[in-house]
Write a protein that holds these residues in place. Structure first.
Motif, PDB file in Angstrom:
ATOM      1  N   PRO A   1      -5.807   6.826  -1.468  1.00  9.28           N
ATOM      2  CA  PRO A   1      -6.751   5.735  -1.191  1.00  9.28           C
ATOM      3  C   PRO A   1      -7.379   5.873   0.196  1.00  9.28           C
ATOM      4  O   PRO A   1      -6.692   6.178   1.172  1.00  9.28           O
ATOM      5  CB  PRO A   1      -5.879   4.478  -1.286  1.00  9.28           C
TER       6      PRO A   1
ATOM      7  N   ARG B   1      -8.565   4.204   3.308  1.00  8.52           N
ATOM      8  CA  ARG B   1      -8.293   2.917   3.952  1.00  8.52           C
ATOM      9  C   ARG B   1      -8.572   3.018   5.451  1.00  8.52           C
ATOM     10  O   ARG B   1      -8.356   4.053   6.067  1.00  8.52           O
ATOM     11  CB  ARG B   1      -6.828   2.494   3.764  1.00  8.52           C
TER      12      ARG B   1
ATOM     13  N   HIS C   1       0.839  -1.199   0.000  1.00 17.52           N
ATOM     14  CA  HIS C   1       0.000   0.000   0.000  1.00 17.52           C
ATOM     15  C   HIS C   1       0.877   1.255   0.000  1.00 17.52           C
ATOM     16  O   HIS C   1       2.061   1.216   0.332  1.00 17.52           O
ATOM     17  CB  HIS C   1      -0.903   0.013   1.230  1.00 17.52           C
TER      18      HIS C   1
END
Length: 274
Positions: free
Chosen positions: A254, A256, A174
């Motif tokens: 992103p 998350r 990630h």
């Protein structure tokens, strides 16, 4: 974040006492804890049901009124229990037990690495007065190892973008932030400047402390900082550390759910809070 276990309270004072029913026993082997993990729910062994009641126990800490103890790995594991990698505990519930298990593994690894004195080579023994190992010959005393490190959110104010990176050669794929350990002789702000310059070739300004987080997975204490790019925003990648470094707009970061300081800082930028 991982250590924020409210309404439970982590009591790290060294206050050893004999175990009692309801207290927890942990055995650790490398980066694995003896536990039961099923469908994301974590259970730890109770002292009352520990298979080797005569095994030596070492007091660790307490959560609320429950004490936690470190024990040697038993010859016969309790039914349903197995060696659970600490990485799997990042998302386990309840979080206060996951935090306790990973912190126990951190301390177990430190104890295992301090069997002999680094000054004279004689055997070390546990201090009876504090959480420390003391040499039986020269008296040299060592305390649990904690490695300070910085997490750095670099923002390009001109374009409102965040510098996001990916590690090289790691299973974790990630996006993350620039990070690195504090070197001898540095203060935290110097580490911020050095790590950003080394990893991505950028200069920074307006360095602002955000918050800290204990990170038992690497025996670290993380200190988070926000700062701004100073001058050129052209990236020069340190390829032995990073596989990628990109500037992302808030909508490109992103979304998350994660228990790390890194992710909390990234989400704050994504939401326009910094």
């Amino acid at each position: 974040m991982f250590h924020e276990i409210s309404p439970h309270v982590f009591h790290n004072e060294y206050a050893p006492a004999p175990p009692r029913p309801g207290d927890k026993v942990l055995a650790c082997r490398g980066a694995k804890a003896l536990a039961r993990l099923a469908d994301g729910r974590l259970s730890l062994a109770d002292w009352a049901g520990w298979p080797e009641r005569d095994a030596p126990l070492r007091y660790l800490f307490a959560v609320d009124g429950t004490r936690f103890y470190l024990a040697p790995w038993p010859q016969a594991e309790p039914a349903g229990f197995a060696a659970v990698p600490c990485a799997q505990l990042r998302a386990a519930q309840p979080m206060h037990l996951a935090f306790a298990a990973v912190t126990a593994c951190q301390l177990a690894a430190w104890y295992a690495a301090r069997r002999f004195c680094g000054a004279c080579g004689a055997p070390m023994e546990h201090s009876g007065a504090e959480r420390a190992m003391r040499c039986t010959e020269c008296g040299h005393t060592e305390y649990p190892q904690i490695c300070p490190a910085v997490i750095v959110a670099v923002i390009d104010r001109a374009s409102n973008r965040l510098l996001c990176t990916k590690y090289a050669g790691r299973a974790y794929t990630h996006y993350a932030l620039v990070a690195g350990y504090v070197e001898a002789g540095e203060d935290l702000e110097q580490t911020v400047r050095r790590e950003v310059l080394e990893e991505v070739g950028l200069h920074v300004k307006n360095i602002r402390y955000y918050k800290s987080q204990p990170w038992p997975f690497s025996s670290s204490l993380l200190a988070g900082f926000f700062c701004e790019a100073d001058g050129s925003v052209s990236i020069t990648l340190q390829r032995d550390e990073l596989s990628e470094a990109v500037w992302l707009a808030p909508g490109e970061v992103p979304a998350r759910a994660d228990i790390s300081l890194t992710n909390e800082m990234m989400q704050r930028f994504r939401r326009g809070e910094c």
